[in-house]
Design a protein around this motif. Sequence first.
Motif, PDB file in Angstrom:
ATOM      1  N   SER A 104       0.646  -1.165   0.198  1.00 52.54           N
ATOM      2  CA  SER A 104       0.424   0.137   0.576  1.00 52.54           C
ATOM      3  C   SER A 104       0.910   1.319  -0.119  1.00 52.54           C
ATOM      4  CB  SER A 104      -0.961   0.524   1.694  1.00 52.54           C
ATOM      5  OG  SER A 104      -1.321  -1.197   1.734  1.00 52.54           O
ATOM      6  N   ALA A 105       2.090   1.062   0.852  1.00 50.97           N
ATOM      7  CA  ALA A 105       2.744   2.373   0.697  1.00 50.97           C
ATOM      8  C   ALA A 105       3.700   2.002  -0.357  1.00 50.97           C
ATOM      9  CB  ALA A 105       3.526   1.651   1.823  1.00 50.97           C
ATOM     10  N   ALA A 106       3.667   1.183  -1.297  1.00 49.74           N
ATOM     11  CA  ALA A 106       4.551   1.637  -2.492  1.00 49.74           C
ATOM     12  C   ALA A 106       3.809   2.027  -3.581  1.00 49.74           C
ATOM     13  CB  ALA A 106       5.182   0.399  -3.154  1.00 49.74           C
ATOM     14  N   ARG A 107       2.410   1.643  -3.174  1.00 53.79           N
ATOM     15  CA  ARG A 107       1.275   2.387  -4.394  1.00 53.79           C
ATOM     16  C   ARG A 107       0.910   3.608  -4.343  1.00 53.79           C
ATOM     17  NH1 ARG A 107      -4.596   2.477  -4.384  1.00 53.79           N
ATOM     18  NH2 ARG A 107      -4.844   1.880  -7.389  1.00 53.79           N
ATOM     19  N   SER A 108       0.625   3.666  -2.215  1.00 52.35           N
ATOM     20  CA  SER A 108       1.290   5.477  -2.475  1.00 52.35           C
ATOM     21  C   SER A 108       2.239   6.296  -2.706  1.00 52.35           C
ATOM     22  CB  SER A 108       1.035   5.665  -1.222  1.00 52.35           C
ATOM     23  OG  SER A 108      -0.338   5.307  -0.434  1.00 52.35           O
TER      24      SER A 108
END
Length: 296
Positions: A267-271
């Motif tokens: 999720s952090a990478a996607r953000s």
Amino acid sequence: MATIGFIGLGNMGGPMAINLVKAGHNVKAFDLSQAAMDTVVAEGGNAAASAADAVTGADFVVSMLPAGKHVQGLFQTGDAPLFDLISKDALIIDSSTIDAATAQSVSAAAAERGLSFIDAPVSGGVGGAVAGTLAFMVGATDEQFAKAKPILDVMGKNIFHAGQSGAGQIAKACNNMLLSILMTGTCEALNMGMKNGLDPAVLSEIMKQSSGGNWALNVYNPVPGVMEGVPSSNDYQGGFQVDLMYKDLGLAMDLSQQSASSVPMGSAARSLFSLHKAKGNGGLDFSSVIKLYQDQ
Ligand code: NAD
């Protein structure tokens, strides 16, 4: 030698189709882009007049399209579904990266009509497509996998049978989520080293030989000038676009939700990729995500 209808001759599909031509197969190639068609025809492929023309009489059909809606529309739900034209003896190999649910539903619709459709997404990028060294992750029955293998061997080096229908797409989503995490992590570490006065080439070499070593450091360094022949040293042109990584991370998030798997790192990478894309970088190679850190 087989007759192969190949649909989608873009950055990946073009070189994959050319490798099939070079192996002696009769490739009937089709793309909406004339320029993409010309590249494959120049290497000995046969120009099909339409997708319908490409698949008619084919022993194998290979598709390499942007997303699930293109695959489903073309084969199953569009105005002139290719399922109406494909021989029951043929094997349809979809190598596009799409969501597992669509892959399973198109495969089930094919089976209802006595047709055979498998998911076989790839990893290895444009370089792997050109060199014929892609990794294929296949979702298929044992029988379908055995039939596909000789064709996939021409385009790839590692051919994995991930499981039944949809399993190839699940493996691909897991792999690309991990890739996004390791690329952003590598950018973060390199940027911190540079801000503290280290030479990125020296730091890269240290981390490569230490416990932080990973694929990005080995073959895809994100800092311009550290490595030759990679997108970062070519203004982040070519390679694997931010838009496509963003799409793949969306597929990974859907999968995590459907299976209640927690993916805080994904999720952090996607953000980060979402922010990078919003700043107008969707067309750049995904290693350009290092700019997010440098721009601050
Ligand atoms: P691309 O945009 O370069 O190529 C897609 C091609 O499909 C285009 O040439 C387009 O004209 C064609 N197309 C779209 N709809 C069509 C239709 N109805 N009929 C005929 N042609 C049609 O994309 P790409 O980089 O080749 O990626 C293709 C797939 O492979 C995507 O799902 C992507 O996520 C996946 N993938 C890409 C890479 C990479 O490094 N580029 C790596 C692994 C997987």
